[in-house]
Design an enzyme around this catalytic site. Structure first.
Site, short mmCIF file in Angstrom:
data_model
loop_
_atom_site.label_atom_id
_atom_site.label_comp_id
_atom_site.label_asym_id
_atom_site.label_seq_id
_atom_site.Cartn_x
_atom_site.Cartn_y
_atom_site.Cartn_z
N LYS A 116 -33.21 6.46 -59.31
CA LYS A 116 -32.18 6.12 -60.30
C LYS A 116 -31.71 4.67 -60.18
CE LYS A 116 -32.75 10.24 -61.68
NZ LYS A 116 -33.58 10.48 -62.86
N ILE A 203 -16.67 5.29 -65.08
CA ILE A 203 -16.22 5.30 -66.48
C ILE A 203 -15.43 6.60 -66.70
CG2 ILE A 203 -16.97 5.16 -68.91
CD1 ILE A 203 -18.03 2.78 -67.36
N ARG A 292 -39.56 13.75 -69.77
CA ARG A 292 -40.08 15.06 -70.16
C ARG A 292 -39.55 15.43 -71.55
NH1 ARG A 292 -35.35 16.08 -67.01
NH2 ARG A 292 -33.79 17.09 -68.32
C1 MV4 Z 1 -21.18 8.39 -64.42
C2 MV4 Z 1 -19.93 8.81 -64.91
C3 MV4 Z 1 -18.92 7.88 -64.96
N1 MV4 Z 1 -19.15 6.62 -64.55
N2 MV4 Z 1 -21.34 7.13 -64.02
C4 MV4 Z 1 -23.32 12.64 -64.51
C5 MV4 Z 1 -24.72 12.99 -64.71
C6 MV4 Z 1 -25.49 11.74 -64.54
N3 MV4 Z 1 -26.54 11.70 -65.48
C7 MV4 Z 1 -24.50 10.64 -64.75
N4 MV4 Z 1 -23.22 11.25 -64.69
C8 MV4 Z 1 -22.09 10.51 -64.76
N5 MV4 Z 1 -22.21 9.21 -64.36
C9 MV4 Z 1 -20.34 6.26 -64.10
N6 MV4 Z 1 -20.54 5.00 -63.70
C10 MV4 Z 1 -19.79 10.13 -65.33
C11 MV4 Z 1 -20.86 10.99 -65.25
C12 MV4 Z 1 -20.64 12.33 -65.72
C13 MV4 Z 1 -19.76 13.21 -65.06
C14 MV4 Z 1 -19.11 12.88 -63.89
C15 MV4 Z 1 -18.24 13.77 -63.28
C16 MV4 Z 1 -18.03 15.03 -63.84
C17 MV4 Z 1 -18.69 15.39 -64.99
C18 MV4 Z 1 -19.56 14.50 -65.61
C19 MV4 Z 1 -20.21 14.89 -66.75
C20 MV4 Z 1 -21.07 14.01 -67.36
C21 MV4 Z 1 -21.26 12.74 -66.84
#
Ligand code: MV4
Length: 448
Positions: A116, A203, A292
């Protein structure tokens, strides 16, 4: 074109792939575990090979057994579906080395996007917006502290081998950074055999919006608009739709262009998804790329009028894709019907389906592998089916979803149908007023 494809998967996606193969006049080979002997993918494929006992490791994840089945049946290509081996670089490599076309990206592409931090650097170099934070892996807790001093809290620590929400930690106090980084590294080392982590500004309350991309072997890369995936619980998506209720033509064009630029910069071939976070000010940031076909691909299919599985097969056989942009026409929404009990914290509810009725009618699609008398095994994911409705606009698609959910009958097990019925009535959902944290406070049991 291939004359025979082996499908290295089970459940609804195996059936979905078989359906398209039949349309295309391509013979199919199903592989199945002992728990799936009575599955429809076994019945509907031209040939079927039992590859082992129920646990995934001994069947759908067992590369030698799947390759043996492909040799035995003279298959020419292998479609991995989603999950299981779909993003396993070694499997992609072994398929090619054994003379089978892997219907998906080359191993180096899967590896590049599976790391990642590397994926983020690659996208940043291509000019795709990324969240500010560490430049790649943090080498020490001292470095971590310096980064957080410069960008400020809150921050999120992510495992490079994580993804899909696994291996993440949010830190709100600067004095906790060093300890949290050390713990994240130890946890990642144990979970993924790779302790590398990176840091990003956190974020708050973003929306999860992803762009469907497609590349061919002739250098064309296109996008098929966005899917709104913010309705998720513990990183499991429950509802997806296209278009997003908040994405304007301007955001769509900018996000689509960024996704194409990023994918084209790595020479991407096949179906891919670029996941973005959209913040309150409509800034978007690259998160991850999935190499995918995704569970939620049908909502895109319904609004652009294209069979994405057909296009995956076409591209894998060396075919060209059309450069024509496809704007979403109307609106599609998908509810994941899982064998889970929403009354008991969504705990799995496998077992026998004693009675089943599929909803139907204008604008309704059900992608499912179940039937009355089918046993949902406890070994795999709990997806019973994906109910997709589409209409001229979002309201029509939601109204249609509501009546389809009311019509659907699944007896003998608990399902997420009651949860979806409550959600479809909720005002905030109906108004498109939600983010990735919406389900943390949504009480589906209380009147909407
Ligand atoms: C984040 C974020 C906020 N800030 N990155 C979650 C899954 C992955 N694909 C990326 N994710 C996140 N990355 C930054 N810099 C928020 C998420 C996020 C999330 C985080 C905590 C609880 C639930 C979430 C649901 C979707 C995305």
């Amino acid at each position: 074109m291939f004359s025979k494809i082996l499908i290295a998967n089970r459940g609804e996606i195996a059936l979905r792939i078989i359906r398209t193969c039949r349309e295309m006049g391509i013979k199919t080979v199903a592989v199945y575990s002992e728990a799936d002997r009575h599955s429809l993918h076994v019945r509907f494929a031209d040939e079927a090979v039992c590859i082992g006992p129920p646990p995934g490791k001994e069947s759908y994840l067992n590369i030698p057994r799947i390759i043996s089945a492909a040799h035995l049946t003279n298959a020419e290509a292998i479609h991995p579906g989603y999950g299981f081996l779909a993003e396993n670089a070694e499997f992609s490599d072994i398929c090619d080395a054994s003379g089978f076309t892997f219907i998906g990206p080359k191993p180096h592409m899967i590896e590049a996007m599976g790391d990642k931090a590397r994926a983020k650097e690659t996208m940043k170099a291509a000019g795709v917006p990324v969240v500010r934070g560490s430049d790649g892996v943090v080498k020490s807790v001292d470095e971590a502290r310096q980064i957080v001093e410069s960008i400020g809290v809150p921050v999120i620590i992510k495992a490079v081998a994580g993804g899909g929400g696994r291996g993440m930690r949010i830190v709100h106090k600067i004095e906790e950074v060093e300890q949290q980084v050390a713990m994240a590294q130890a946890e990642a080392a144990a979970a993924f055999s790779n302790g590398d982590v990176y840091i990003e500004k956190y974020i708050e309350k973003p929306r999860h919006i992803e762009i469907q991309v497609f590349g061919d072997t002739h250098g064309t890369v296109v996008h098929y608009n966005e899917r709104e995936c913010s309705i998720q619980r513990r990183h499991q998506k429950l509802v997806e739709e296209s278009p997003s209720p908040v994405v304007t033509e301007e955001i769509r064009n900018a996000m689509g262009a960024a996704a194409v630029k990023g994918s084209a910069s790595v020479g991407y071939v096949g179906a891919g998804t670029i996941e973005f976070l959209l913040d309150k000010s409509n800034n978007f940031y690259f998160m991850e790329m999935n190499t995918r076909i995704q569970v939620e691909h049908p909502v895109t299919e319904q609004v652009i009028g294209l069979d994405l599985i057909r296009q995956q097969i076409h591209v894998a056989a060396g075919g060209k894709i059309s450069k024509r942009p496809r704007r979403p026409e109307g609106h599609a929404i998908e509810c994941r019907i899982n064998a889970e009990d929403p009354e008991k914290d969504f705990r799995p509810s496998p077992g026998m389906i004693t009675s089943f009725h599929a909803p139907g009618g204008y604008g309704v699609r059900l992608d499912s592998h179940v039937y009355a008398g089918y046993m949902i095994p406890p070994y795999y994911d709990s997806l019973v089916g994906k109910l997709i409705t589409f209409g001229g606009d979002r309201e029509e698609a939601i109204d249609r979803m509501q009546s389809s959910l009311d019509e659907m009958i699944v007896e003998g097990i608990k399902t997420t149908i009651p949860f979806h019925r409550a959600l479809m009535r909720n005002d905030r959902f109906r108004n498109g007023d939600f983010d990735t944290h919406f389900l943390e406070t949504f009480d589906w049991k209380s009147p909407q």
